[in-house]
Design a protein around this motif. Structure first.
Motif, mmCIF file in Angstrom:
data_model
loop_
_atom_site.group_PDB
_atom_site.id
_atom_site.type_symbol
_atom_site.label_atom_id
_atom_site.label_comp_id
_atom_site.label_asym_id
_atom_site.label_seq_id
_atom_site.Cartn_x
_atom_site.Cartn_y
_atom_site.Cartn_z
ATOM 1 N N HIS A 139 7.733 1.789 -25.080
ATOM 2 C CA HIS A 139 6.945 3.634 -23.958
ATOM 3 C C HIS A 139 5.459 3.806 -24.866
ATOM 4 C CE1 HIS A 139 12.006 3.010 -23.655
ATOM 5 N NE2 HIS A 139 11.204 3.471 -24.951
ATOM 6 N N ALA A 143 3.963 7.844 -20.944
ATOM 7 C CA ALA A 143 5.895 7.784 -20.300
ATOM 8 C C ALA A 143 6.426 9.174 -21.262
ATOM 9 C CB ALA A 143 6.170 6.669 -20.421
ATOM 10 N N SER A 146 5.908 12.363 -20.255
ATOM 11 C CA SER A 146 6.410 12.593 -19.239
ATOM 12 C C SER A 146 7.424 13.223 -19.660
ATOM 13 C CB SER A 146 6.205 11.671 -18.116
ATOM 14 O OG SER A 146 7.614 10.887 -18.469
ATOM 15 N N ASP A 163 -2.603 5.215 -18.219
ATOM 16 C CA ASP A 163 -2.737 5.108 -17.610
ATOM 17 C C ASP A 163 -1.010 5.690 -17.013
ATOM 18 O OD1 ASP A 163 -1.684 3.867 -14.915
ATOM 19 O OD2 ASP A 163 -1.208 1.626 -15.934
ATOM 20 N N ASN A 165 0.374 5.306 -14.361
ATOM 21 C CA ASN A 165 1.888 3.333 -13.031
ATOM 22 C C ASN A 165 2.646 3.032 -14.295
ATOM 23 O OD1 ASN A 165 0.999 5.040 -11.042
ATOM 24 N ND2 ASN A 165 -0.314 3.883 -10.739
ATOM 25 N N LYS A 166 2.433 3.607 -15.889
ATOM 26 C CA LYS A 166 2.842 2.499 -16.705
ATOM 27 C C LYS A 166 4.193 2.513 -17.097
ATOM 28 C CE LYS A 166 2.527 -0.915 -19.968
ATOM 29 N NZ LYS A 166 2.861 -3.001 -19.173
ATOM 30 N N ALA A 167 4.868 2.063 -16.778
ATOM 31 C CA ALA A 167 6.576 2.046 -17.099
ATOM 32 C C ALA A 167 6.863 2.110 -17.996
ATOM 33 C CB ALA A 167 7.449 0.996 -15.600
ATOM 34 N N ARG A 194 11.424 0.073 -14.294
ATOM 35 C CA ARG A 194 10.490 0.511 -14.107
ATOM 36 C C ARG A 194 10.234 1.689 -13.785
ATOM 37 N NH1 ARG A 194 8.314 -3.524 -9.187
ATOM 38 N NH2 ARG A 194 6.595 -2.461 -9.111
ATOM 39 N N THR A 196 9.010 4.758 -13.673
ATOM 40 C CA THR A 196 7.513 5.542 -14.404
ATOM 41 C C THR A 196 7.317 7.043 -14.568
ATOM 42 O OG1 THR A 196 6.952 6.392 -11.837
ATOM 43 C CG2 THR A 196 7.211 4.219 -12.622
ATOM 44 N N ALA A 218 -1.204 8.493 -10.090
ATOM 45 C CA ALA A 218 0.104 8.002 -9.784
ATOM 46 C C ALA A 218 0.836 7.550 -9.033
ATOM 47 C CB ALA A 218 0.684 8.915 -10.009
ATOM 48 N N ILE A 222 5.322 2.647 -5.766
ATOM 49 C CA ILE A 222 6.286 2.094 -7.078
ATOM 50 C C ILE A 222 7.977 2.158 -6.766
ATOM 51 C CG2 ILE A 222 6.283 1.845 -9.735
ATOM 52 C CD1 ILE A 222 3.242 2.448 -9.697
ATOM 53 N N THR A 224 11.085 0.894 -8.139
ATOM 54 C CA THR A 224 12.428 0.721 -9.615
ATOM 55 C C THR A 224 12.945 -1.009 -8.141
ATOM 56 O OG1 THR A 224 14.942 1.925 -8.477
ATOM 57 C CG2 THR A 224 13.025 2.688 -10.056
#
Length: 367
Positions: A139, A143, A146, A163, A165-167, A194, A196, A218, A222, A224
């Protein structure tokens, strides 16, 4: 150098050879002052620096072996684990790097975020901790951030190059799920890959986090796996209207100037623009067993030509509500409940409702 001979006594042997040799002589029946029967060769070291008036002085040489001392001072990671913000700050100010990866694959920054210490996390980032290096469970710091309602922390991470957008790493562990503060989000993270940071913030209705993530790139497109769910779906499931409007490109700070109201009891729909009534029509909502649910909605999709994926029937001028299966569309209207849950409008009225609205506009369904 050639050794000189002299008559050795136990005392001189004691000085030259040590107590163990003297003990051996005494064990043979000698006394400390008895002469040894025969002359022995005495090592040169006994005679060097000897005092003629007294006993010989033995020069002892000891080898000095340097034993490396093990460093027991705390690492930056140890300080973070202990939650000692002062020690962390001291280490950082004296040159210790905020960036390291432990043998278990964790980082001080991720540890601080999991422990709910935004003060330590921000200090680490300001002293060089990488906002993109993942910790336990793969993680990333963004992430993890968030999951917290701390816009300053998230902003620091994003401005440092984090980043958006990194899940989250997947599958997620049961231990990690205890850190997720929202039951709905925990459930989604168990079955979806996935996920995000934008999805996590949307699921929690965190308007500030969603705003920051979108500002820093973001990607709301994207999805899942395996169910192909977007950030908008997460917000829609929770009926977070402001977040949905943000994700649809609308500002959450202003009320929509267009409002559609559906009255289930009277079977009527009206459209207002800035409080002024513009359109009103009779409708047909869901019949018994398929009742149209009351509540506040946002128009999330518009399709001029749409066919129901459930009933395989045309639904022209379809205005989807909250990413769900229900919406407003052209259809047969009786003025009584008759549909499978959607709101049917007369064809010409459906065209007008469609042309005057945009995604993000609000719809209120009331009894």
């Amino acid at each position: 150098m050639r050794s000189r001979l002299f008559t050795a006594t136990p005392l001189t042997l004691f000085l030259a050879l040590g107590m163990s040799e003297v003990s051996e002589v005494k064990g043979a029946g000698e006394t400390p002052t008895s002469p040894v029967p025969k002359a022995e060769a005495v090592p040169e070291a006994v005679l060097q620096n000897s005092n003629p008036a007294g006993p010989p002085v033995v020069e002892t040489r000891r080898a000095i072996v340097e034993v490396p001392q093990q460093d027991t001072s705390p690492t930056i990671y140890d300080a973070v684990v202990s939650g000692d913000a002062e020690l962390v700050d001291k280490l950082l100010r004296t040159g210790t790097s905020g960036q390291m990866v432990t043998s278990s694959g964790d980082t001080p920054l991720c540890q601080a975020l999991r422990a709910g210490r935004p003060d330590i996390a921000i200090n680490l980032v300001l002293h060089g901790a990488d906002p993109n290096t993942p910790g336990l469970g793969k993680h990333t710091p963004v992430a993890l951030a968030s999951l917290r309602r701390h816009p300053t922390l998230l902003q620091v991470l994003l401005e440092a190059g984090g980043d958006p957008n990194k899940a989250f790493g997947s599958p997620v562990s049961a231990e990690f799920l205890t850190l997720v503060p929202d039951g709905y989000l925990r459930s989604e993270m168990k079955r979806e890959h996935r996920v995000t940071p934008l999805m996590a913030a949307s699921a929690r209705g965190d308007v500030e986090a969603v705003t920051l993530l979108l500002k820093h790139g973001a990607d709301r497109g994207i999805a899942t796996q395996p169910r192909y769910r977007y950030a908008l779906n997460f917000a829609a499931d929770r009926r977070y209207l402001y977040v949905m409007r943000l994700l649809l490109g609308r500002s959450p700070d202003t009320e929509p100037h267009i409002l559609i109201t559906i009255n289930l009891r009277d079977q009527k729909a009206k459209l207002e623009v800035e409080g002024k009534l513009m359109l009103e029509t009779k409708i047909s909502t869901g019949r018994r067993g398929y009742e149209t649910p009351a509540g506040r909605y946002v128009i999330t999709n518009k399709y001029k030509d749409w066919t129901s994926t459930i009933y395989k029937v045309p639904m022209p001028y379809f205005l989807r509500l909250n990413c769900s299966a229900i919406g407003l569309h052209s259809g047969y209207v009786t003025g009584r409940p008759a549909s499978h849950g959607c709101i049917r409008l007369p064809h010409e009225m459906a065209k007008k409702f469609f042309s005057m609205t945009t995604v993000g506009d609000e719809v209120i369904i009331e009894h």
